[in-house]
Design an enzyme around this catalytic site. Structure first.
Site, PDB file in Angstrom:
ATOM      1  N   ARG A 155      48.262  40.776  40.369  1.00 58.89           N
ATOM      2  CA  ARG A 155      46.884  40.582  39.931  1.00 58.89           C
ATOM      3  C   ARG A 155      46.960  39.818  38.615  1.00 58.89           C
ATOM      4  O   ARG A 155      47.926  39.933  37.851  1.00 58.89           O
ATOM      5  CB  ARG A 155      46.163  41.911  39.701  1.00 58.89           C
ATOM      6  N   LYS A 179      46.420  49.145  38.328  1.00 55.86           N
ATOM      7  CA  LYS A 179      45.199  49.919  38.093  1.00 55.86           C
ATOM      8  C   LYS A 179      45.530  51.353  37.738  1.00 55.86           C
ATOM      9  O   LYS A 179      46.469  51.945  38.269  1.00 55.86           O
ATOM     10  CB  LYS A 179      44.321  49.885  39.341  1.00 55.86           C
ATOM     11  N   HIS A 250      43.644  35.026  42.190  1.00 56.83           N
ATOM     12  CA  HIS A 250      43.790  35.944  43.320  1.00 56.83           C
ATOM     13  C   HIS A 250      44.260  35.208  44.576  1.00 56.83           C
ATOM     14  O   HIS A 250      44.873  35.822  45.454  1.00 56.83           O
ATOM     15  CB  HIS A 250      42.455  36.639  43.604  1.00 56.83           C
ATOM     16  N   ARG A 253      47.910  35.567  44.905  1.00 62.01           N
ATOM     17  CA  ARG A 253      48.271  36.922  45.360  1.00 62.01           C
ATOM     18  C   ARG A 253      48.041  37.053  46.868  1.00 62.01           C
ATOM     19  O   ARG A 253      48.883  37.606  47.592  1.00 62.01           O
ATOM     20  CB  ARG A 253      47.425  37.935  44.592  1.00 62.01           C
ATOM     21  N   HIS A 276      48.648  48.326  46.418  1.00 62.63           N
ATOM     22  CA  HIS A 276      47.369  48.658  47.046  1.00 62.63           C
ATOM     23  C   HIS A 276      47.127  50.147  47.110  1.00 62.63           C
ATOM     24  O   HIS A 276      45.998  50.600  47.192  1.00 62.63           O
ATOM     25  CB  HIS A 276      47.321  48.082  48.468  1.00 62.63           C
ATOM     26  N   TYR A 285      60.594  55.462  45.866  1.00 60.50           N
ATOM     27  CA  TYR A 285      61.909  55.768  46.426  1.00 60.50           C
ATOM     28  C   TYR A 285      61.814  56.771  47.575  1.00 60.50           C
ATOM     29  O   TYR A 285      62.684  56.825  48.440  1.00 60.50           O
ATOM     30  CB  TYR A 285      62.835  56.323  45.324  1.00 60.50           C
TER      31      TYR A 285
END
Length: 315
Positions: A155, A179, A250, A253, A276, A285
């Site tokens: 982003r 985010k 964007h 991306r 996302h 992991y």
């Protein structure tokens, strides 16, 4: 001022003032005012559900909102009308000095409805990067910016926030803060590493403002780069390259994810790399091995396929 009121009470006061603004200053009819306010309520409802405030909403938040309209089947013309109302509301917030910035400014306004983001071909991305004038002081920085955007699928806010201390080139990863201040590991391509290292050589000659010593990408005045600067940079380079698609940071991306998916990369790996889902670094992991995550980039990203072919030719 209203910003000190409880959230719901403050929201009611601002909406009431916005109604007056539409009626008195914009001269809209009562029916049109009500239509604007009805659409605004859709946005406010979304922000409340995400525990966000219109005072701190970002462009990424608004993109998420618009994408949600598409996902639930809102018709194209209705999406365009709602987006128009969103832009009107944030213009009002800046006019009335509730905000210093307008996060809706960078949202592309479709002629009719919401469209899926444009996808650039590898050749178009090469053309945009090729339009950079490397003789300019910021030329190498701009190459590193665009390679990082495309090679890592970041982003624009994540790109602007990258720190020198986030780079682990010996491991082939960078740490990205997305985010909600959640961090994730993102593989970085050899080509992006090369461009960043060349930029770091130039960066040593730049004057850095106090407090920005750890920022990877700097503006000419020595502070960190801004989202709007990157937006305008890409628009101008696309124009110079003769590309007429409506693109933004964007787009890089979206192109990153599309090219990986078309190349056969694991969908779960792409989700992890894009951030996302709300996945903390340690949880990565649990779900997917770090080496597998990196291999998805190395094997399926067009940049790395081309890099491997060039290395093969050299040998």
């Amino acid at each position: 001022m209203e910003v000190n009121l409880p959230d719901k009470e403050r929201e009611d006061v601002v909406v009431r003032k916005y109604r007056q603004y539409l009626k008195l200053e914009k001269g809209l009819s009562p029916n049109t005012c009500e239509a604007y306010l009805t659409d605004l309520e859709k946005l406010l409802s979304f922000l409340r559900s995400e525990r966000l405030s219109f005072l701190t909403t970002t462009t990424d938040d608004l993109e998420h909102f618009i994408a949600g309209l598409h996902d639930i089947g809102i018709q194209a013309r209705s999406q365009a009308r709602i987006l128009s109302g969103v832009k009107s509301f944030f213009r009002f917030l800046t006019v009335e000095e509730y905000r210093d910035d307008d996060p809706s400014e960078l949202l592309p306004m479709p002629e009719i409805g919401f469209r899926l983001p444009e996808v650039l071909t590898v050749e178009e991305i090469d053309a945009i990067i090729g339009a950079i004038d490397r003789s300019k002081n910021e030329g190498q920085r701009n190459r590193a910016i665009l390679e990082t955007l495309y090679s890592c699928g970041l982003r624009v806010s994540e790109l602007c926030g990258l720190k020198l201390s986030d780079l682990y080139f010996d491991k082939g990863f960078i740490i990205v803060e997305g985010k909600g201040s959640k961090q994730r590991l993102v593989p970085i391509s050899p080509r992006a590493i090369k461009e960043i290292r060349l930029w770091l050589t130039d960066r040593n000659s730049w004057r850095v403002k106090p407090g920005y010593e750890d920022h990877l990408f700097l503006a000419r005045w020595g502070k960190g780069i801004s989202r709007i600067m990157v937006f305008h940079l890409i628009k101008e380079l696309a124009r110079q390259a003769g590309i007429t698609k409506n693109i933004s940071p964007h787009t890089f991306r979206h192109s990153f994810a599309t090219h990986l998916l078309e190349g056969g990369a694991n969908l779960r790996a792409i989700q992890c790399m894009l951030g996302h889902e709300s996945i903390a670094t340690t949880e990565i992991y649990t779900h997917i091995d770090r080496n597998m995550l990196r291999s998805e980039i190395l094997e399926h990203h067009p940049r790395n396929i081309k890099y491997r072919e060039q290395k093969g030719d050299e040998s």
